[in-house]
Design an enzyme around this catalytic site. Structure first.
Site, PDB file in Angstrom:
ATOM      1  CD  GLU A 120      -2.895  -1.162   2.347  1.00 20.52           C
ATOM      2  OE1 GLU A 120      -2.579  -0.595   3.406  1.00 20.52           O
ATOM      3  OE2 GLU A 120      -3.977  -1.754   2.217  1.00 20.52           O
TER       4      GLU A 120
ATOM      5  CD  GLU B 187      -3.620  -6.227   2.739  1.00 21.46           C
ATOM      6  OE1 GLU B 187      -4.480  -5.625   3.409  1.00 21.46           O
ATOM      7  OE2 GLU B 187      -2.410  -5.959   2.774  1.00 21.46           O
TER       8      GLU B 187
END
Ligand code: BG6
Length: 487
Positions: free
Chosen positions: A192, A385
């Protein structure tokens, strides 16, 4: 038209070292930034207020560094995978997992981050973990940095705003390629990478109270991560011909709150600043034009060196990946009702139901996102995810019934299948926290994502015994039938 998932689709599960491993002081590991995030489990969830946990200050940070035992720092025990990894991987194999996404702890390999030579015990730990995966024929996706930066790199160098971090990271990357290049199948340099923007402590290891021009420091730090990313791609392709390196963002899908043109324009900006900017740099290989105006409005001047532009252009990623949990709306109305999201506060969508933590569940949003990302880049996509954080109840006989989790996963997998049938080149899916672990945002164990339960509470008390939830058997069948049997 494509039908169903490709036959070699990579069904897997994901974890991060800081949230699952524990063993914070074992095997020569150094202290890292996640080891320093405290949680007062005595307070109620409302009292704990995510914001309190999210903000790191110099004072809190120094106090954490001085504490050498576990204290109230849940990432120091995680789910104790450090001593349970064989059992965990055996359970993953039993479920039929084709791939395990895990992160390597930088501070296990370079305890301070700036050493010349790596810590052999740390390397050996991951050699053992990978050997175990390979024993079952499981592929491996490694995240090289999932938020946990050796604290010395913060106290000594100030984190990612310092350009020296690029060299430290590249030495780490080179060490990983040299040691694990033959066993690791896919690499993600950064988890991220847009976290630098929405959570600068996690993302770029900055302490807000030390910055004069916080936004500029964040963007400078991000530039260093972009360069580190490009140099890592270069290294990988040179050292390991044919290797696959991807980029990853937390994907924040936005809808205009209304069809008012102002809201539509706001949605375009929100998508650009929170999502596209990051993937555009790493997939297209240059800073997108729309960021010029953003930087000017905020008086941000990024220092670049000769050769940076060329590096970004030449060493772009092989695939794009993201985490996907929820969606939100874009509005110019500051009074619009709010809800929580992944380390952010989001504007509420009246058409969606939210999880116990306020994250708005939206399976269709995943199909939308997959279509948008593929339309823009036309390179393979991996969902790194996805999942539902919920409180689980253990029954007297030890069983754990989690229909809410099954429902969430089922809806999202159906949406993925639709996207594949829309023509999206999606090659893998790793539900988050496939085994229960400490929540990143709220630093607690009771927000569980796993299909495997870990007996441990928010204080770190428990046997750490693993057991299978109903969702374990459900996901096992999903994998066995390649996403066909989902009921
Ligand atoms: C992602 C992170 O942002 O979301 C994970 O990469 C994190 O580390 C996951 O755990 C879920 O968030 P949370 O706050 O519920 O743990």
């Amino acid at each position: 038209m494509r039908k169903g998932f490709p036959k070699d689709f990579l069904w897997g599960g994901a974890t991060a070292a800081s949230q699952v491993e524990g063993g914070f002081d074992r095997g020569g590991k150094g202290l890292d930034t996640q080891d320093c995030r405290p949680n007062n489990a005595h307070l109620s969830r409302t009292e704990r207020n995510l914001k309190i946990n999210k903000q790191m200050t110099t004072e809190k940070f120094q106090k954490a560094i001085a504490c050498r035992d576990k204290g109230d720092y849940p990432f120091r025990w995680g789910a104790e995978q450090y001593s349970h990894y064989k059992e965990d991987i055996a359970l993953f194999a039993e479920m039929g997992m084709k791939l395990y996404r895990l992160s390597i702890s930088w501070a296990r390999i370079f305890p301070n981050g700036d050493e010349e030579t790596p810590n052999e015990e740390g390397l050996q730990y991951y050699r053992d973990v990978f050997a175990e995966c390979k024993k079952y024929g499981m592929k491996i996706l490694v995240t090289m940095l999932h938020y946990a930066v050796p604290v010395h790199l913060v106290t000594e160098y100030g984190g990612w705003k310092n350009r020296k971090m690029i060299d430290f990271f590249c030495r780490y990357a080179e060490t990983l390629f040299a040691n694990f290049g033959d066993v690791v199948d896919y690499w993600l340099p950064f988890n991220e990478i847009n976290a630098g923007k929405f959570n600068p402590y996690n993302g770029v290891a900055l302490l807000k109270d030390q910055e004069e021009h916080y936004e500029e420091a964040i963007q400078q730090a991000l530039h260093h991560q972009f360069i580190a990313n490009a140099r890592t791609v270069k290294l990988a392709h040179e050292m390991l011909p044919g290797s696959k390196v991807g980029c990853m963002i937390a994907r924040f899908c936005h809808y205009p709150a209304t069809c008012h043109p102002e809201d539509v324009m706001q949605q375009i900006h929100d998508e650009q600043y929170s999502n596209w900017y990051f993937t555009d740099v790493m997939v297209r290989g240059y800073y997108p034009e729309y960021m010029d105006r953003y930087f000017e409005n905020k008086n941000i001047h990024i220092r670049m060196e000769d050769g940076d532009t060329e590096l970004l252009k030449q060493y772009t990623v092989d695939f794009v990946s993201f985490s996907y949990y929820f969606t939100q709306v874009s509005t110019t109305d500051s009074a619009w009702e709010k809800t929580d999201g992944n380390l952010i506060v989001a504007a509420k969508n009246p058409y969606l139901q939210a999880s116990e933590w306020g994250w708005q569940k939206d399976a269709m949003g995943l199909r939308i996102t997959l279509n948008q990302v593929y339309d823009r880049y036309h390179i393979p996509i991996f969902i790194a995810e996805n999942g539902l954080g919920a409180v689980d109840q253990v029954e007297e006989d030890g069983s754990i019934h989690d229909p809410y989790r099954i429902e969430y996963l089922r809806d999202h997998i159906k949406a993925m299948r639709d996207a594949v049938e829309d023509g999206v080149d999606l090659f893998g899916y790793t539900p988050w926290g496939i085994i229960d672990l400490v929540s990143c945002g709220s630093i607690e164990m009771s927000k569980r994502y796993g299909v495997i339960y870990v007996d441990c509470d928010d204080f770190g008390n428990g046997t750490f015994k693993r057991s299978k939830k109903d969702s374990f058997y459900w996901y096992q069948r999903c994998i066995r039938t390649n996403g066909e049997e989902l009921e």
